[in-house]
Design an enzyme around this catalytic site. Sequence first.
Site, mmCIF file in Angstrom:
data_model
loop_
_atom_site.group_PDB
_atom_site.id
_atom_site.type_symbol
_atom_site.label_atom_id
_atom_site.label_comp_id
_atom_site.label_asym_id
_atom_site.label_seq_id
_atom_site.Cartn_x
_atom_site.Cartn_y
_atom_site.Cartn_z
ATOM 1 N N HIS A 218 91.387 72.552 -12.521
ATOM 2 C CA HIS A 218 90.007 72.657 -12.042
ATOM 3 C C HIS A 218 89.722 74.029 -11.447
ATOM 4 O O HIS A 218 88.584 74.481 -11.424
ATOM 5 C CB HIS A 218 89.672 71.504 -11.099
ATOM 6 C CG HIS A 218 89.448 70.241 -11.871
ATOM 7 N ND1 HIS A 218 90.433 69.302 -12.044
ATOM 8 C CD2 HIS A 218 88.385 69.824 -12.596
ATOM 9 C CE1 HIS A 218 89.966 68.345 -12.820
ATOM 10 N NE2 HIS A 218 88.734 68.628 -13.167
ATOM 11 N N ARG A 325 79.493 67.533 -13.231
ATOM 12 C CA ARG A 325 80.643 66.971 -12.489
ATOM 13 C C ARG A 325 80.193 66.664 -11.058
ATOM 14 O O ARG A 325 80.361 67.480 -10.152
ATOM 15 C CB ARG A 325 81.801 67.973 -12.464
ATOM 16 C CG ARG A 325 82.468 68.208 -13.809
ATOM 17 C CD ARG A 325 83.630 69.195 -13.655
ATOM 18 N NE ARG A 325 84.554 69.168 -14.760
ATOM 19 C CZ ARG A 325 84.520 69.981 -15.817
ATOM 20 N NH1 ARG A 325 83.578 70.889 -15.905
ATOM 21 N NH2 ARG A 325 85.437 69.885 -16.774
ATOM 22 N N ARG A 361 77.888 62.694 -14.597
ATOM 23 C CA ARG A 361 79.095 61.860 -14.549
ATOM 24 C C ARG A 361 79.241 61.292 -13.143
ATOM 25 O O ARG A 361 79.084 62.016 -12.157
ATOM 26 C CB ARG A 361 80.303 62.719 -14.899
ATOM 27 C CG ARG A 361 81.611 61.962 -14.800
ATOM 28 C CD ARG A 361 82.740 62.775 -15.354
ATOM 29 N NE ARG A 361 83.160 63.825 -14.440
ATOM 30 C CZ ARG A 361 84.124 64.701 -14.722
ATOM 31 N NH1 ARG A 361 84.735 64.665 -15.903
ATOM 32 N NH2 ARG A 361 84.479 65.624 -13.865
ATOM 33 N N GLU A 459 89.201 59.865 -22.182
ATOM 34 C CA GLU A 459 90.191 60.787 -21.616
ATOM 35 C C GLU A 459 91.566 60.157 -21.596
ATOM 36 O O GLU A 459 92.577 60.836 -21.421
ATOM 37 C CB GLU A 459 89.825 61.140 -20.167
ATOM 38 C CG GLU A 459 88.404 61.605 -19.997
ATOM 39 C CD GLU A 459 88.087 61.997 -18.563
ATOM 40 O OE1 GLU A 459 88.322 63.152 -18.222
ATOM 41 O OE2 GLU A 459 87.600 61.139 -17.796
ATOM 42 N N ASN A 482 90.373 67.745 -21.664
ATOM 43 C CA ASN A 482 91.293 68.307 -20.649
ATOM 44 C C ASN A 482 92.291 67.243 -20.215
ATOM 45 O O ASN A 482 93.498 67.479 -20.159
ATOM 46 C CB ASN A 482 90.532 68.780 -19.416
ATOM 47 C CG ASN A 482 89.475 69.806 -19.742
ATOM 48 O OD1 ASN A 482 89.579 70.454 -20.780
ATOM 49 N ND2 ASN A 482 88.476 69.942 -18.908
ATOM 50 N N ASP A 483 91.767 66.083 -19.887
ATOM 51 C CA ASP A 483 92.661 64.995 -19.477
ATOM 52 C C ASP A 483 93.328 64.343 -20.675
ATOM 53 O O ASP A 483 94.495 63.960 -20.613
ATOM 54 C CB ASP A 483 91.881 63.950 -18.667
ATOM 55 C CG ASP A 483 91.762 64.378 -17.211
ATOM 56 O OD1 ASP A 483 92.776 64.806 -16.641
ATOM 57 O OD2 ASP A 483 90.654 64.295 -16.653
ATOM 58 N N ARG A 493 98.078 69.099 -16.445
ATOM 59 C CA ARG A 493 97.191 70.193 -16.855
ATOM 60 C C ARG A 493 97.176 71.350 -15.865
ATOM 61 O O ARG A 493 96.738 72.453 -16.191
ATOM 62 C CB ARG A 493 95.766 69.673 -17.093
ATOM 63 C CG ARG A 493 95.139 69.087 -15.857
ATOM 64 C CD ARG A 493 93.902 68.282 -16.188
ATOM 65 N NE ARG A 493 92.674 69.033 -16.021
ATOM 66 C CZ ARG A 493 91.462 68.495 -15.999
ATOM 67 N NH1 ARG A 493 91.310 67.189 -16.194
ATOM 68 N NH2 ARG A 493 90.396 69.216 -15.826
ATOM 69 N N CYS A 530 83.433 67.470 -24.057
ATOM 70 C CA CYS A 530 83.019 68.216 -22.857
ATOM 71 C C CYS A 530 84.215 68.835 -22.145
ATOM 72 O O CYS A 530 84.068 69.417 -21.074
ATOM 73 C CB CYS A 530 82.214 67.349 -21.905
ATOM 74 S SG CYS A 530 83.148 65.973 -21.234
HETATM 75 C C1 PEP Z 1 88.054 66.490 -19.165
HETATM 76 O O1 PEP Z 1 88.995 65.858 -18.670
HETATM 77 O O2 PEP Z 1 88.085 67.013 -20.291
HETATM 78 C C2 PEP Z 1 86.813 66.667 -18.400
HETATM 79 C C3 PEP Z 1 85.763 67.230 -18.936
HETATM 80 O O3 PEP Z 1 86.811 66.266 -17.102
HETATM 81 P P1 PEP Z 1 87.495 67.094 -15.926
HETATM 82 O O4 PEP Z 1 87.900 68.421 -16.489
HETATM 83 O O5 PEP Z 1 86.490 67.237 -14.849
HETATM 84 O O6 PEP Z 1 88.640 66.224 -15.552
HETATM 85 MG MG MG Z 2 88.665 64.631 -16.932
#
Ligand code: PEP
Ligand code: MG
Length: 593
Positions: A218, A325, A361, A459, A482-483, A493, A530
Amino acid sequence: MTPFEVNSSIRTAGSAMFSCHGQGVVRGYAIGRAELLGATQIEVSQYAISVEQVEAQQQRLRDALLEAEQEISALVAQLPTDAPKELAALLGVHSLLLQDPNLRAQTERYIAEHLCNAEWALHQQGQLLQAQFAAMQDDYLRERGSDIRQVVERVLALLKQSDHSPAQVVQVASPPSAASPYESKILVARDIAPADMLALRHRHFGAFLTDLGGPTSHTAIVARSMGVPAIVGMGGMRTLIHEHDLLIVDGFTGEVIINPSELVLAEYQQKQKEYLSARAKLESIRDAPAITLDGVEIQLLANIELPEEASEAYAIGANGIGLFRSEFLFMGRKSLPSEDEQFEAYRYALEAMHGLPVTIRTLDIGADKMLEGEQTLATNPALGLRAVRYCLAHPELFQTQLRALLRASVYGQLQILIPMLSTLEEVIAVKQAIVAAQHGLKQQGIDYVADIKLGGMVEVPAAAIAIEPFAANLEFLSLGTNDLIQYVMAVDRGDAQVADLYDPMHPAVLRLISHVINAGERFTIPVSVCGEMAGDSSLTRLLLGLGLTKFSMHPAQILDVKREILMSHSYALRTKLASVLNRGERVDSALLH
Ligand code: PEP
Ligand code: MG
């Protein structure tokens, strides 16, 4: 091997010039002076004051210094008779330091000269004194640096109690002066928590460098939204760079050059100039629709962390907000945002997008995004009570957010997105919570839109593999790659040590993305990506080849991705990719060009 050896390499060239490597997560170049982030610095609030407020801030400082002295006197008075002599001597030193004119008078002067709050001035003064002590030859004197730190921390704690600053306190700082190209500050830290990044966004850093973190941590995400180059996973770099060192940051290669020679400096100034001029040229496609060569229209949506960013998204021509977010409204503060505060934030984003869809979200708290003061008991927070799990376990907090969202819905085209779904029961529970919020508002005669679209984030591999029930019960899906990658690859990550295993191109990841996109087509519901993959223009063709038509990314990435789309043939890419995916092979990027 140490993390440093794993993640970075150093070469010396010339007297003091050397370079370190990490992972470039936001592209671009920056040239500026290092500002080291200390372990406690981030908790120090920083805000601008007016000339009229100088005296009040100086008084706060004097009061806190006096109180600290009284605390120390009380401690000395209470020392048991058999306490070691050194302890009393140490407290004596602290007491003397509190009266030190360098600390007191110069901090007062700093407040007046920089028009900033007392804690920031004290923190800056403390850093300066510590640096002076650290440079001393005498061992005893050198160690006094840590006494300064302790004394400053004691006073900062007292100042915190008397802090009546506005909620969003960290916002000082003079914008970089145009006078010298090196006056831009480059923040160098071991790590920066997402909430702290949020606090730093009001300062004008030219780049961010951290020892820890991966490309979709993040920290990297927030740096990206600030639109400045960032490099993470630099191993032990933080200990090699000194305050005010001149740095060149190359966000493309992940290289940082410390104390560059004139020749190298000139080379990078030229590169920076060329890059900025190429970016300016991209502006010409700002208003063009994103259509592939074979006529497939692509939606380019924006990811935002705070409502104000919606205006930027609209200005750059985003087709809507694909991911707001909302947890960033909750982080880095002592109390939760009220229903009214949330309502205002959501309404702001909806109005700023002038009727375009805004996907908000619900709170995705947990793992690396913790609420202030909340400690996790989980041994594995990324697999614990986070996101929708957290919301369902805290119904009051969830109701407050849902009520705020519903109230805001009349100001634009709101869509609600649920993070981290793993079971259909969670979807059902969220729907029930929405009905309860609607019921409460109806009873109070408050307006809301009854048919808000509800979507889910894919995710968790379980949801991706058995996607059909989700597709049947939701109105849109959004792939949180990402997750998803983190869970598919079993790679944290945010962990720089295993960042090389965090692979968006892994056939298993691509198969899951393709599987979810195909399900969306069968169930005729929109599917977007996303996660950070969507904004990486080197992956645009790949995602087009998987059938993606909705990309959601940081506004600053939209034009780069659009340029790729305008030059791609979607059908040809899909055909090429289908057979590779079927064989479970790695996609050779040459295939996509
Ligand atoms: C993701 O996990 O791809 C996502 C967009 O959410 P975040 O990065 O906020 O966990
Ligand atoms: Mg995520």
